[in-house]
Design a protein around this motif. Sequence first.
Motif, short mmCIF file in Angstrom:
data_model
loop_
_atom_site.label_atom_id
_atom_site.label_comp_id
_atom_site.label_asym_id
_atom_site.label_seq_id
_atom_site.Cartn_x
_atom_site.Cartn_y
_atom_site.Cartn_z
N HIS A 1 15.97 25.08 -66.99
CA HIS A 1 15.04 25.76 -66.09
C HIS A 1 15.74 26.27 -64.83
O HIS A 1 15.26 27.20 -64.19
CB HIS A 1 13.92 24.80 -65.67
N HIS B 1 10.84 21.90 -62.39
CA HIS B 1 11.57 20.63 -62.34
C HIS B 1 13.05 20.91 -62.50
O HIS B 1 13.45 22.02 -62.87
CB HIS B 1 11.07 19.64 -63.39
N HIS C 1 15.68 20.45 -64.49
CA HIS C 1 16.41 20.33 -65.74
C HIS C 1 17.17 21.63 -65.94
O HIS C 1 16.66 22.72 -65.63
CB HIS C 1 15.47 20.07 -66.92
N ASP D 1 7.30 22.04 -68.41
CA ASP D 1 7.42 21.34 -69.69
C ASP D 1 6.23 20.44 -70.03
O ASP D 1 6.26 19.72 -71.01
CB ASP D 1 8.73 20.54 -69.73
N HIS E 1 6.58 14.66 -67.12
CA HIS E 1 7.77 15.04 -67.91
C HIS E 1 9.04 14.66 -67.14
O HIS E 1 10.04 14.26 -67.73
CB HIS E 1 7.73 16.54 -68.22
NI NI Z 1 12.47 19.60 -68.89
#
Ligand code: NI
Length: 210
Positions: free
Chosen positions: A77, A72, A74, A165, A143
């Motif tokens: 990451h 994802h 974020h 996550d 998430h």
């Molecule tokens: Ni995250």
Amino acid sequence: MRTMRLVFLMAGGSVYIPDRVNAYFSTVVCLEHDGRVIVVDPGNLPSIDEYEKTFKEHGLKPEDVTDVLLTHVHLDHIFNSIFFENAIVYVHESFKTKDYKSFGLFYGKVYSWVIDSWKNVEFLKGGESLFGGKVRVFHTPWHAREHLSYLVHTENVGNLLIAGDLLPTRLKYYDIIKEYEKGDSKVFLESVMGEVNTIVFSHDSPLEVK
Ligand code: NI
């Protein structure tokens, strides 16, 4: 037969200073398949020393990375994807609907740098099989709406579940299997666990389950 091999795994974690800092960096998984070098979740800047060491050990250069799979979008990451300028970046298509500039005066800028550095983007929906069927893709949007999980069949370490996550730490996994947590993550986990040899946690060291 074209094999999929785990090259290395750098466990993620976080650095916590009460009331001031909570800096996360995700687990990085590096795979090799048919001459391709695949990084799942490149992680965040605190991993840079480990990258220096590990890439040297394996005779790799950042330019050698051909594919970056993201669970994802974020920052903890994705940040290190800026180093892999030749890579195709795989991300769920709903990432397009998010306004990353609105994440903050500073975060907005960093997200723009990272996302603008992606020259080749491949959009996923979930349900795909990549790399000769060795990587199966699942849309697991609980998430973040673009969150994906990957089940990776390797020849050297068995099947890895990379659930981003959804499974940040071992504690979360134990909460789920002890029934403290129910819901979509648990249903997903039960649907794939029969095939999983090792769980890769996004902010913890991995766990061999069979
Ligand atoms: Ni995250």
